[in-house]
Design a protein around this motif. Structure first.
Motif, PDB file in Angstrom:
ATOM      1  N   ALA A  36      -7.174   8.077   7.725  1.00  0.00           N
ATOM      2  CA  ALA A  36      -7.710   7.078   6.806  1.00  0.00           C
ATOM      3  C   ALA A  36      -6.567   6.356   6.097  1.00  0.00           C
ATOM      4  O   ALA A  36      -5.549   6.950   5.742  1.00  0.00           O
ATOM      5  N   ALA A  37      -6.739   5.064   5.912  1.00  0.00           N
ATOM      6  CA  ALA A  37      -5.687   4.246   5.312  1.00  0.00           C
ATOM      7  C   ALA A  37      -5.832   4.269   3.792  1.00  0.00           C
ATOM      8  O   ALA A  37      -6.721   3.629   3.238  1.00  0.00           O
ATOM      9  N   ASP A  38      -4.952   5.015   3.132  1.00  0.00           N
ATOM     10  CA  ASP A  38      -5.026   5.095   1.671  1.00  0.00           C
ATOM     11  C   ASP A  38      -4.794   3.733   1.021  1.00  0.00           C
ATOM     12  O   ASP A  38      -5.424   3.396   0.022  1.00  0.00           O
ATOM     13  N   GLY A  39      -3.874   2.952   1.591  1.00  0.00           N
ATOM     14  CA  GLY A  39      -3.599   1.627   1.030  1.00  0.00           C
ATOM     15  C   GLY A  39      -4.810   0.728   1.085  1.00  0.00           C
ATOM     16  O   GLY A  39      -5.136   0.028   0.124  1.00  0.00           O
ATOM     17  N   ALA A  41      -7.908   1.714   1.209  1.00  0.00           N
ATOM     18  CA  ALA A  41      -8.908   2.254   0.289  1.00  0.00           C
ATOM     19  C   ALA A  41      -8.625   1.806  -1.141  1.00  0.00           C
ATOM     20  O   ALA A  41      -9.531   1.444  -1.890  1.00  0.00           O
ATOM     21  N   ARG A  42      -7.347   1.820  -1.535  1.00  0.00           N
ATOM     22  CA  ARG A  42      -6.997   1.383  -2.890  1.00  0.00           C
ATOM     23  C   ARG A  42      -7.292  -0.101  -3.072  1.00  0.00           C
ATOM     24  O   ARG A  42      -7.774  -0.532  -4.122  1.00  0.00           O
ATOM     25  N   LEU A 125     -17.138   0.357   2.772  1.00  0.00           N
ATOM     26  CA  LEU A 125     -16.082  -0.586   3.128  1.00  0.00           C
ATOM     27  C   LEU A 125     -14.832   0.135   3.627  1.00  0.00           C
ATOM     28  O   LEU A 125     -14.108  -0.391   4.474  1.00  0.00           O
ATOM     29  N   ALA A 126     -14.566   1.340   3.111  1.00  0.00           N
ATOM     30  CA  ALA A 126     -13.426   2.109   3.613  1.00  0.00           C
ATOM     31  C   ALA A 126     -13.649   2.511   5.067  1.00  0.00           C
ATOM     32  O   ALA A 126     -12.719   2.484   5.883  1.00  0.00           O
ATOM     33  N   ASP A 127     -14.900   2.876   5.417  1.00  0.00           N
ATOM     34  CA  ASP A 127     -15.209   3.190   6.813  1.00  0.00           C
ATOM     35  C   ASP A 127     -14.938   1.980   7.695  1.00  0.00           C
ATOM     36  O   ASP A 127     -14.353   2.095   8.786  1.00  0.00           O
ATOM     37  N   LEU A 132     -11.347  -1.395  11.508  1.00  0.00           N
ATOM     38  CA  LEU A 132     -10.551  -2.596  11.734  1.00  0.00           C
ATOM     39  C   LEU A 132      -9.082  -2.255  11.948  1.00  0.00           C
ATOM     40  O   LEU A 132      -8.397  -2.857  12.787  1.00  0.00           O
ATOM     41  N   LEU A 133      -8.589  -1.278  11.204  1.00  0.00           N
ATOM     42  CA  LEU A 133      -7.193  -0.871  11.366  1.00  0.00           C
ATOM     43  C   LEU A 133      -6.961  -0.228  12.729  1.00  0.00           C
ATOM     44  O   LEU A 133      -5.935  -0.461  13.371  1.00  0.00           O
TER      45      LEU A 133
END
Length: 236
Positions: A36-39, A41-42, A125-127, A132-133
């Protein structure tokens, strides 16, 4: 991402579409998926935090937020506040928040209502951001699809072996989840899809998945699976 969501026509996103996007990752063939992309998510959290009740409601409606999504958000909000309540009362309080959200207009939301919607949007949205990443990290192999009477067919040669790929309507019914807030226009008829990859002329080895809410997502999942197979990250 939020801009792209806002540009979608009404009722394009249906209940289950957002969560199904995560299931498309790597074609469900146990391939390695980036963490998971922490950036991201923030960034999502900061963006959602800046929205007022009316904009939160619009975004929640456009992403087809369900009662289960809201229940998760209400529970997460109460847990974060560490209210001195027994678990059973926590569940009742979360359900009360959900019921009030479904009945009230955004101008009548309180802090707990907006926090619950924000929490649900963080996760949804994080999912989507993770998906997308992943797509940006590894472009799926484009297949030459041919339409037939019940779906699409394609083939790919991997290690000298022809793999057949089929996308067709799923025998399983689509998710019965319903959005909390509907668009004025009636939703389109829903059809679930599934994909399958077979190995060699006899098709002795195969793998598939479904139901998936849209044919486009099913074709994308199959192309992700072919990419993972060609890279040796998984096998049938």
């Amino acid at each position: 991402m939020l801009h792209a969501t806002a540009l979608l026509p009404p009722d394009v996103l249906q209940p289950g579409d957002m969560s199904a996007a995560t299931e498309v990752r790597a074609g469900l063939l146990n391939a390695d998926v980036p963490p998971a992309a922490d950036g991201a998510a923030r960034c999502i959290q900061h963006t959602v935090d800046d929205l007022g009740p009316a904009d939160l409601w619009t975004l929640a409606r456009d992403t087809a937020m369900t009662l289960d999504d809201l229940a998760w958000g209400a529970g997460a909000t109460l847990a974060r506040e560490r209210l001195a309540l027994p678990d059973s009362l926590d569940e009742l309080a979360a359900q009360a928040i959900v019921d009030e959200l479904a009945e009230r207009t955004p101008c009548r939301w309180g802090r707990h209502h907006t926090d619950a919607v924000r929490a649900a949007l963080y996760r949804t949205l994080a999912d989507l951001a993770d998906v997308l990443l992943e797509v940006s990290e590894s472009t799926p192999t484009p297949l030459d699809w041919t339409a037939d009477h019940d779906g699409w067919r394609a083939s790919a040669v991997i290690g000298g072996v022809v793999h057949g790929v089929v996308v067709q309507q799923s025998e399983n019914a689509p998710s019965a989840a319903q959005p909390v807030w509907h668009h004025p226009s009636p939703p389109a008829a829903r059809t679930a899809w599934q994909w399958q990859i077979t190995n060699g002329p006899t098709g002795r080895a195969s793998h598939g998945c479904g139901p998936i809410p849209s044919a486009l997502a099913a074709r994308h999942a199959a192309e992700c699976a072919i990419t993972a197979l060609a890279a040796g990250r998984c096998s049938l």
